[in-house]
Design a protein around this motif. Structure first.
Motif, PDB file in Angstrom:
ATOM      1  N   LYS A   3      89.909  23.527  45.907  1.00  0.00           N
ATOM      2  CA  LYS A   3      91.181  24.138  46.285  1.00  0.00           C
ATOM      3  C   LYS A   3      91.533  25.183  45.246  1.00  0.00           C
ATOM      4  N   LEU A   4      91.980  26.339  45.714  1.00  0.00           N
ATOM      5  CA  LEU A   4      92.324  27.446  44.832  1.00  0.00           C
ATOM      6  C   LEU A   4      93.758  27.882  45.078  1.00  0.00           C
ATOM      7  N   TYR A   5      94.532  27.871  44.009  1.00  0.00           N
ATOM      8  CA  TYR A   5      95.888  28.423  44.048  1.00  0.00           C
ATOM      9  C   TYR A   5      95.788  29.799  43.418  1.00  0.00           C
ATOM     10  N   ALA A   6      96.184  30.834  44.158  1.00  0.00           N
ATOM     11  CA  ALA A   6      95.969  32.202  43.715  1.00  0.00           C
ATOM     12  C   ALA A   6      97.178  33.080  44.046  1.00  0.00           C
ATOM     13  N   ALA A  29      92.108  28.081  50.027  1.00  0.00           N
ATOM     14  CA  ALA A  29      92.831  28.974  49.123  1.00  0.00           C
ATOM     15  C   ALA A  29      94.260  29.160  49.608  1.00  0.00           C
ATOM     16  N   ILE A  30      95.179  29.112  48.675  1.00  0.00           N
ATOM     17  CA  ILE A  30      96.573  29.407  48.972  1.00  0.00           C
ATOM     18  C   ILE A  30      96.980  30.593  48.112  1.00  0.00           C
ATOM     19  N   VAL A  32      99.764  32.056  46.834  1.00  0.00           N
ATOM     20  CA  VAL A  32     101.127  31.545  46.670  1.00  0.00           C
ATOM     21  C   VAL A  32     102.169  32.633  46.901  1.00  0.00           C
ATOM     22  N   ASP A  33     101.869  33.861  46.479  1.00  0.00           N
ATOM     23  CA  ASP A  33     102.843  34.937  46.666  1.00  0.00           C
ATOM     24  C   ASP A  33     103.025  35.330  48.134  1.00  0.00           C
ATOM     25  N   LEU A  34     102.072  34.998  48.980  1.00  0.00           N
ATOM     26  CA  LEU A  34     102.176  35.310  50.404  1.00  0.00           C
ATOM     27  C   LEU A  34     102.720  34.132  51.211  1.00  0.00           C
ATOM     28  N   ALA A  35     102.728  32.952  50.621  1.00  0.00           N
ATOM     29  CA  ALA A  35     103.255  31.771  51.299  1.00  0.00           C
ATOM     30  C   ALA A  35     104.783  31.895  51.382  1.00  0.00           C
ATOM     31  N   GLU A  36     105.355  31.172  52.308  1.00  0.00           N
ATOM     32  CA  GLU A  36     106.800  31.257  52.493  1.00  0.00           C
ATOM     33  C   GLU A  36     107.426  29.868  52.466  1.00  0.00           C
ATOM     34  N   GLY A  37     108.695  29.847  52.119  1.00  0.00           N
ATOM     35  CA  GLY A  37     109.507  28.646  52.239  1.00  0.00           C
ATOM     36  C   GLY A  37     108.926  27.438  51.546  1.00  0.00           C
ATOM     37  N   GLU A  38     108.877  26.344  52.285  1.00  0.00           N
ATOM     38  CA  GLU A  38     108.457  25.060  51.740  1.00  0.00           C
ATOM     39  C   GLU A  38     106.999  25.078  51.285  1.00  0.00           C
ATOM     40  N   VAL A  39     106.143  25.809  51.980  1.00  0.00           N
ATOM     41  CA  VAL A  39     104.728  25.900  51.595  1.00  0.00           C
ATOM     42  C   VAL A  39     104.625  26.505  50.198  1.00  0.00           C
ATOM     43  N   GLN A  42     106.040  23.995  47.537  1.00  0.00           N
ATOM     44  CA  GLN A  42     105.089  22.907  47.283  1.00  0.00           C
ATOM     45  C   GLN A  42     103.909  23.396  46.439  1.00  0.00           C
ATOM     46  N   ALA A  43     103.402  24.589  46.743  1.00  0.00           N
ATOM     47  CA  ALA A  43     102.264  25.125  45.992  1.00  0.00           C
ATOM     48  C   ALA A  43     102.651  25.358  44.537  1.00  0.00           C
ATOM     49  N   LEU A  44     103.830  25.955  44.299  1.00  0.00           N
ATOM     50  CA  LEU A  44     104.282  26.186  42.927  1.00  0.00           C
ATOM     51  C   LEU A  44     104.486  24.867  42.185  1.00  0.00           C
TER      52      LEU A  44
END
Length: 82
Positions: A3-6, A29-30, A32-39, A42-44
Protein backbone atom coordinates in the motif's frame (compact mmCIF):
# COMPACT_ATOMS: atom_id res chain seq x y z
CA UNK A 1 -0.01 -6.61 0.05
CA UNK A 2 1.67 -3.30 -0.79
CA UNK A 3 0.00 0.00 0.00
CA UNK A 4 1.32 3.42 -0.96
CA UNK A 5 0.23 6.72 0.53
CA UNK A 6 1.33 9.45 -1.87
CA UNK A 7 0.76 12.96 -3.13
CA UNK A 8 0.03 13.44 -6.83
CA UNK A 9 2.64 16.23 -7.13
CA UNK A 10 5.42 14.55 -5.12
CA UNK A 11 8.47 13.50 -7.21
CA UNK A 12 9.55 10.93 -4.57
CA UNK A 13 6.08 9.40 -4.60
CA UNK A 14 6.33 9.06 -8.39
CA UNK A 15 9.70 7.31 -7.99
CA UNK A 16 8.13 4.72 -5.64
CA UNK A 17 5.33 4.12 -8.17
CA UNK A 18 7.88 3.71 -10.98
CA UNK A 19 9.88 1.23 -8.89
CA UNK A 20 6.78 -0.84 -8.09
CA UNK A 21 5.49 -0.66 -11.68
CA UNK A 22 8.92 -1.63 -13.03
CA UNK A 23 8.85 -4.77 -10.89
CA UNK A 24 5.22 -5.50 -11.84
CA UNK A 25 4.23 -5.33 -8.17
CA UNK A 26 0.52 -5.03 -7.51
CA UNK A 27 -0.17 -2.25 -5.03
CA UNK A 28 -2.90 -0.01 -3.76
CA UNK A 29 -2.07 3.68 -4.04
CA UNK A 30 -3.88 6.56 -2.43
CA UNK A 31 -3.04 10.03 -3.70
CA UNK A 32 -4.01 11.73 -0.46
CA UNK A 33 -4.16 15.22 -1.96
CA UNK A 34 -6.72 14.04 -4.53
CA UNK A 35 -8.85 12.12 -2.02
CA UNK A 36 -11.86 13.86 -0.56
CA UNK A 37 -13.74 13.99 2.70
CA UNK A 38 -13.59 10.95 4.93
CA UNK A 39 -11.25 9.03 2.60
CA UNK A 40 -8.67 11.81 2.90
CA UNK A 41 -9.12 12.10 6.68
CA UNK A 42 -8.67 8.36 7.14
CA UNK A 43 -5.57 8.29 4.90
CA UNK A 44 -3.96 11.20 6.78
CA UNK A 45 -4.76 9.56 10.12
CA UNK A 46 -3.23 6.29 8.93
CA UNK A 47 -0.05 8.05 7.72
CA UNK A 48 0.30 9.80 11.08
CA UNK A 49 -0.30 6.53 12.94
CA UNK A 50 2.33 4.72 10.83
CA UNK A 51 5.03 7.41 10.87
CA UNK A 52 4.16 9.97 13.52
CA UNK A 53 4.00 12.74 10.93
CA UNK A 54 2.45 13.82 7.65
CA UNK A 55 5.26 13.11 5.22
CA UNK A 56 5.08 11.31 1.91
CA UNK A 57 5.52 8.82 0.39
CA UNK A 58 4.68 6.10 2.89
CA UNK A 59 4.96 2.57 1.57
CA UNK A 60 3.58 -0.36 3.57
CA UNK A 61 4.94 -3.75 2.49
CA UNK A 62 3.57 -6.47 4.74
CA UNK A 63 4.60 -5.35 8.24
CA UNK A 64 7.31 -2.97 6.98
CA UNK A 65 6.65 0.78 6.84
CA UNK A 66 9.01 2.91 4.75
CA UNK A 67 8.71 6.69 4.80
CA UNK A 68 10.31 8.44 1.84
CA UNK A 69 12.00 7.00 -1.22
CA UNK A 70 14.61 4.58 0.08
CA UNK A 71 15.32 2.29 -2.84
CA UNK A 72 17.40 -0.29 -0.95
CA UNK A 73 14.85 -0.58 1.87
CA UNK A 74 12.01 -0.89 -0.64
CA UNK A 75 13.89 -3.58 -2.59
CA UNK A 76 14.69 -5.53 0.57
CA UNK A 77 11.12 -5.36 1.86
CA UNK A 78 9.74 -6.47 -1.50
CA UNK A 79 12.14 -9.43 -1.57
CA UNK A 80 11.12 -10.45 1.96
CA UNK A 81 7.43 -10.19 1.05
CA UNK A 82 7.74 -12.29 -2.12
Amino acid sequence: MVKLYALSTCPWCKKVKLLLDGKAIKYEAIDVDLAEGEVQRQALAEVEKLTGKRAFPVTVIGETVIQGYKEEELERALENEA
